[in-house]
Design a protein around this motif. Sequence first.
Motif, PDB file in Angstrom:
ATOM      1  N   SER A   8       0.832  -1.211   0.000  1.00 42.50           N
ATOM      2  CA  SER A   8       0.000   0.000   0.000  1.00 42.50           C
ATOM      3  C   SER A   8       0.867   1.261   0.000  1.00 42.50           C
ATOM      4  CB  SER A   8      -0.959  -0.001   1.188  1.00 42.50           C
ATOM      5  OG  SER A   8      -0.268   0.123   2.408  1.00 42.50           O
ATOM      6  N   TYR A  53      -5.753   4.628   1.416  1.00 38.86           N
ATOM      7  CA  TYR A  53      -4.543   4.352   2.193  1.00 38.86           C
ATOM      8  C   TYR A  53      -4.845   4.402   3.694  1.00 38.86           C
ATOM      9  CZ  TYR A  53       0.134   4.870   4.099  1.00 38.86           C
ATOM     10  OH  TYR A  53       1.281   4.700   4.827  1.00 38.86           O
ATOM     11  N   ALA A  54      -5.631   5.376   4.101  1.00 38.81           N
ATOM     12  CA  ALA A  54      -5.984   5.491   5.521  1.00 38.81           C
ATOM     13  C   ALA A  54      -6.791   4.282   5.986  1.00 38.81           C
ATOM     14  CB  ALA A  54      -6.765   6.779   5.762  1.00 38.81           C
ATOM     15  N   ILE A  55      -7.692   3.808   5.142  1.00 43.39           N
ATOM     16  CA  ILE A  55      -8.492   2.636   5.512  1.00 43.39           C
ATOM     17  C   ILE A  55      -7.605   1.401   5.619  1.00 43.39           C
ATOM     18  CG2 ILE A  55     -10.295   1.062   4.675  1.00 43.39           C
ATOM     19  CD1 ILE A  55     -11.681   3.576   3.505  1.00 43.39           C
ATOM     20  N   LYS A  83      -4.382   1.275   6.175  1.00 39.68           N
ATOM     21  CA  LYS A  83      -3.492   1.456   7.330  1.00 39.68           C
ATOM     22  C   LYS A  83      -4.238   1.159   8.638  1.00 39.68           C
ATOM     23  CE  LYS A  83       0.493   3.081   8.815  1.00 39.68           C
ATOM     24  NZ  LYS A  83       1.667   2.254   8.737  1.00 39.68           N
ATOM     25  N   PHE A  84      -5.474   1.638   8.732  1.00 39.34           N
ATOM     26  CA  PHE A  84      -6.282   1.404   9.931  1.00 39.34           C
ATOM     27  C   PHE A  84      -6.542  -0.090  10.123  1.00 39.34           C
ATOM     28  CE2 PHE A  84     -10.508   0.836  11.831  1.00 39.34           C
ATOM     29  CZ  PHE A  84     -10.309   1.464  13.056  1.00 39.34           C
ATOM     30  N   VAL A  85      -6.911  -0.772   9.037  1.00 38.73           N
ATOM     31  CA  VAL A  85      -7.214  -2.195   9.125  1.00 38.73           C
ATOM     32  C   VAL A  85      -5.966  -2.994   9.475  1.00 38.73           C
ATOM     33  CG1 VAL A  85      -7.924  -4.210   7.775  1.00 38.73           C
ATOM     34  CG2 VAL A  85      -9.224  -2.087   7.616  1.00 38.73           C
ATOM     35  N   ASP A  95      -3.238  -1.988  11.014  1.00 42.61           N
ATOM     36  CA  ASP A  95      -2.807  -1.705  12.384  1.00 42.61           C
ATOM     37  C   ASP A  95      -3.696  -2.375  13.416  1.00 42.61           C
ATOM     38  OD1 ASP A  95      -0.706  -0.233  11.427  1.00 42.61           O
ATOM     39  OD2 ASP A  95      -1.616   1.729  11.814  1.00 42.61           O
ATOM     40  N   ASN A  96      -4.983  -2.498  13.126  1.00 41.05           N
ATOM     41  CA  ASN A  96      -5.895  -3.092  14.111  1.00 41.05           C
ATOM     42  C   ASN A  96      -5.958  -4.605  14.046  1.00 41.05           C
ATOM     43  OD1 ASN A  96      -6.695  -0.752  15.463  1.00 41.05           O
ATOM     44  ND2 ASN A  96      -8.125  -0.245  13.844  1.00 41.05           N
TER      45      ASN A  96
END
Length: 103
Positions: free
Chosen positions: A39, A92-94, A96-98, A100-101
Motif C-alpha cells: 500500500s 490508504y488510511a483505511i 493502514k487502519f485495518v 494496524d488493528n
Amino acid sequence: MKYLQFLASQKDSLCQGATGNAACTTTGPTLMETIGTISDVLIYILGAVAVIMIIIGGFRYATSNGDQNTITGAKNTIMYAIIGIIVAVLAYAIVKFVVDNIA
C-alpha cells in the motif's frame, strides 16, 4: 481475520515444546507488513501519476487558445486528478487502519 488467527494458533500448537526447530522461527515479513509495504508503494505511484496528470491538465489549459472544449477538458483533467488523490489518501488510511488493528 479468523483465518489469520487460525493460522497463528496452528503454528503455536505445532511449535509447542520444540527447541531449536527452524520451522518455528519467523524470519520473513508478516502478511500485514507485506500489505503495508504494497500500500505504501501504490500510494507513492498514485501520487506521482496524479501530479503528472495535474501538469498535463495545466499544460492543456495554458495551450487552449480560448477553445471552450479544450478548457473544459483541461479543467476536468485537473479535477479528476485531485479527486483521485483524495480517494487514494482515503483508501490508504483505511488500509493502514485495518492493518494496524488486525496485527
